[in-house]
Design a protein around this motif. Sequence first.
Motif, PDB file in Angstrom:
ATOM      1  N   ARG A 493       0.711  -1.038   0.087  1.00 41.92           N
ATOM      2  CA  ARG A 493      -0.155   0.000   0.033  1.00 41.92           C
ATOM      3  C   ARG A 493       0.838   1.292   0.008  1.00 41.92           C
ATOM      4  NH1 ARG A 493      -5.271  -1.774   1.928  1.00 41.92           N
ATOM      5  NH2 ARG A 493      -5.981   0.432   1.456  1.00 41.92           N
ATOM      6  N   THR A 497      -4.379   9.286  -2.530  1.00 38.24           N
ATOM      7  CA  THR A 497      -5.767   8.694  -3.159  1.00 38.24           C
ATOM      8  C   THR A 497      -5.661   8.372  -4.494  1.00 38.24           C
ATOM      9  OG1 THR A 497      -7.002   9.908  -1.545  1.00 38.24           O
ATOM     10  CG2 THR A 497      -8.463   9.419  -3.597  1.00 38.24           C
ATOM     11  N   ALA A 498      -6.070   7.188  -4.956  1.00 39.45           N
ATOM     12  CA  ALA A 498      -6.135   7.037  -6.614  1.00 39.45           C
ATOM     13  C   ALA A 498      -7.576   7.162  -6.845  1.00 39.45           C
ATOM     14  CB  ALA A 498      -5.484   5.677  -6.723  1.00 39.45           C
ATOM     15  N   PHE A 500      -9.940   6.111 -10.314  1.00 37.92           N
ATOM     16  CA  PHE A 500      -9.917   5.405 -11.371  1.00 37.92           C
ATOM     17  C   PHE A 500     -11.275   5.621 -11.927  1.00 37.92           C
ATOM     18  CE2 PHE A 500      -7.218   2.960  -8.364  1.00 37.92           C
ATOM     19  CZ  PHE A 500      -6.362   2.694  -9.280  1.00 37.92           C
ATOM     20  N   LEU A 512      -7.249  -0.085 -13.125  1.00 37.78           N
ATOM     21  CA  LEU A 512      -6.799  -0.515 -11.639  1.00 37.78           C
ATOM     22  C   LEU A 512      -6.156  -1.905 -11.842  1.00 37.78           C
ATOM     23  CD1 LEU A 512      -6.931  -0.601  -8.877  1.00 37.78           C
ATOM     24  CD2 LEU A 512      -9.191  -1.281  -9.008  1.00 37.78           C
ATOM     25  N   ASN A 515      -2.837  -1.392 -13.130  1.00 33.55           N
ATOM     26  CA  ASN A 515      -1.721  -0.834 -12.242  1.00 33.55           C
ATOM     27  C   ASN A 515      -1.370  -1.867 -11.019  1.00 33.55           C
ATOM     28  OD1 ASN A 515      -0.559   1.684 -10.832  1.00 33.55           O
ATOM     29  ND2 ASN A 515      -2.168   1.435  -9.205  1.00 33.55           N
ATOM     30  N   LEU A 522      -1.125  -0.606  -4.301  1.00 35.64           N
ATOM     31  CA  LEU A 522      -2.567   0.000  -4.088  1.00 35.64           C
ATOM     32  C   LEU A 522      -2.531   0.994  -3.234  1.00 35.64           C
ATOM     33  CD1 LEU A 522      -5.491  -1.269  -5.035  1.00 35.64           C
ATOM     34  CD2 LEU A 522      -5.538  -1.982  -2.652  1.00 35.64           C
ATOM     35  N   HIS A 523      -3.265   2.070  -3.684  1.00 31.99           N
ATOM     36  CA  HIS A 523      -3.174   3.306  -2.975  1.00 31.99           C
ATOM     37  C   HIS A 523      -3.918   2.964  -1.455  1.00 31.99           C
ATOM     38  CE1 HIS A 523      -1.561   5.102  -6.369  1.00 31.99           C
ATOM     39  NE2 HIS A 523      -1.413   6.421  -5.857  1.00 31.99           N
ATOM     40  N   ARG A 525      -6.231   4.898  -0.229  1.00 32.79           N
ATOM     41  CA  ARG A 525      -7.725   5.171  -0.754  1.00 32.79           C
ATOM     42  C   ARG A 525      -7.880   5.145  -2.248  1.00 32.79           C
ATOM     43  NH1 ARG A 525      -9.970  10.636   1.368  1.00 32.79           N
ATOM     44  NH2 ARG A 525     -10.161   9.293   3.364  1.00 32.79           N
ATOM     45  N   ASN A 526      -9.046   4.221  -2.577  1.00 30.62           N
ATOM     46  CA  ASN A 526      -9.170   4.200  -4.073  1.00 30.62           C
ATOM     47  C   ASN A 526     -10.428   4.469  -4.466  1.00 30.62           C
ATOM     48  OD1 ASN A 526      -6.604   2.343  -5.067  1.00 30.62           O
ATOM     49  ND2 ASN A 526      -6.781   1.600  -3.085  1.00 30.62           N
ATOM     50  N   PHE A 554     -11.707   0.622  -0.749  1.00 29.74           N
ATOM     51  CA  PHE A 554     -12.489   1.019  -2.085  1.00 29.74           C
ATOM     52  C   PHE A 554     -13.746   1.671  -1.839  1.00 29.74           C
ATOM     53  CE2 PHE A 554      -9.650  -2.698  -3.793  1.00 29.74           C
ATOM     54  CZ  PHE A 554      -9.174  -1.952  -4.890  1.00 29.74           C
TER      55      PHE A 554
END
Length: 644
Positions: A493, A497-498, A500, A512, A515, A522-523, A525-526, A554
């Motif tokens: 992680r 924030t990502a 998508f 996603l 990536n 993984l960010h 917050r997505n 997510f």
Amino acid sequence: MSSPEPSPAPHATPHPALAALTIGAIGVVFGDIGTSPLYAFREALGQSGKDGIDASEILGVLSLALWSLILVVTIKYVVFLMRADNQGEGGVLALAALARRALGKRSMIALILGAAGASLFYGDAIITPALSVLSAMEGLRTIPNAAHIFDERTVRVLTIAILIGLFLIQARGTAHVSRLFGPVCIVWFLSIGGLGIWHIADEPSIARVVWPGYAVSFMASHGTIGLFVLGAVFLTVTGAEALTADMGHFGRLPIRIGWFVLVFPALILNYLGQGAFALATLETATAAGKPFANTDWFFLMAPDALRPWLVVLAGAATVIASQAVITGAFSLTQQAIQLGLLPRLRIRQTSAAFAGQIYLPAVNWLLLIGVLVLVIQFKTSSAMAAAYGIAVTGTMVVTTCLAYIVARHRWNWSRPLALAVILPFLTLDLIFFGANILRVVEGGWVPLVIAAAIGLLIQTWVRGRGIVSDFEKRQAIPLADLAAALERRPPERVPGTAVFLTGNATAAPGALLHNLKHNKVLHQRNLVVSIRTTDRPIVAEEQRATIEKIDDAFTRIVLTYGFMETPDVPSDLGLDALGDRRADEAMRTSYFIGRNTLKPEAEKGMPPWQDRLFMFLQRNASDPTDFLRIPPGKVLELGEQVTV
């Protein structure tokens, strides 16, 4: 039977605001139809006079013109169709959106009709500036002792210069200049009405053409020629579509007040005046034993001393009419983009105060090229007039068909009632359309070619998008399943924030997955964000974002926009909606967009030529970061190869 849904009505507006809206409507809504007297009566009378013109033909043509204004504009548009609005918005695409909502799963027919109406409108948008400005400049040739100065070539050069200037100022916006539109058009309508009254006094009996028997007798006695005349008579009602298309800007009541109080009386008086002037001229020529020739009745009505000022006023009125059509093309294109009918184009706001004032560079320059080609190719307004009616009548047929769907399925009218109301309008539209089709070889092919080209672009874009969407659905993994799998085997992680962006918020976005596959992170917050466009013109702010938390990693967000709105993703994601107002949050946000590489394949999908056209449209669509107002330095694009 239920009545139409209430829309934002201007009835409750204060009197000063109502007056301002009415003045604004007169300046924008009626520009096109208000400049028709420049050429409509002349062209219709010219069609009837192949073997000479007599008094019965002048009366018959005039009666046809008056009853066209009464039946098509007043009864069909002002009285009936202005009731069929989509939350206050009108126009062919707004009506198509309303019809699609009424039909539900059977909405394909409404989509096809809407696309056809939009395609035909672009033909109108190219012809209107060319024809109206050219006809106004031709008035220079009626100024005493000026015909040798303003020959056809000089008139064309002046017309081209004015049109180029008009299109050049679009990038700067027209907010300041548009304040003059209403007052100028009021002066215009008062002037043409006054000219009409002056010449009606020469032949007061001209008022008898209000009796429809003159129109019926003319059509019955002229056979095929009568249909050609009817096609030219239709020029008197071009611009009627603007009455509904601009409802969202001014409201129903101001447009109706402007029509009944000023515009309709002025048009009727001017056409009666032209007819009276033509009758008086015919009588004089007959008494003198001289031949009677059709001429530029509108400008010759004015005294010699006032004619230069009338030409200047006509020029200003036609520029305003052209501006209204150009603005309408921008607005229609924005709606078509939002409804998925056209690829994204660059849209610029030209006013901080009015969201509806936009500028689309690509549309502006394509319209200018089309307008200049028409002026250079046709040379005179008479030659160009034959090309005008087909696009407008075609759009009217589409509008009437959509109105039937709305009345039958939205207002829940019974089939007999809906047919009883709509069928007479449709019959009238089809008669006019058939009359204009006869003039295809004279120039009517121009708007048909333009409409066919736009229709092909729309069909290619919609079909290509459908193929890409089907591919993405086949490759899709449910977002909930991916979230559960990542919770069992969490990747590394990273903070931030990502966002998508995806067309399907229930599935894991391709960006996603890429990536995770390539960057293996993984960010913290997505946000999986989907943009949806409704069949309503505007969506309330409180209904903009629908938020669903999948798990700690997510969140699914659906941003909903009306087809008259432009997305602003960073603003509308609203960190306040997520309960986080940290000042540095925006700096730690990255946007991921899927951008697939298209590959043509002859064995499946579209034909190869259409594959190439779709790929061209895809390549030349505006950058999604620009369209969605995302900071370009914070975007990563990931995708794969898709066969179309």
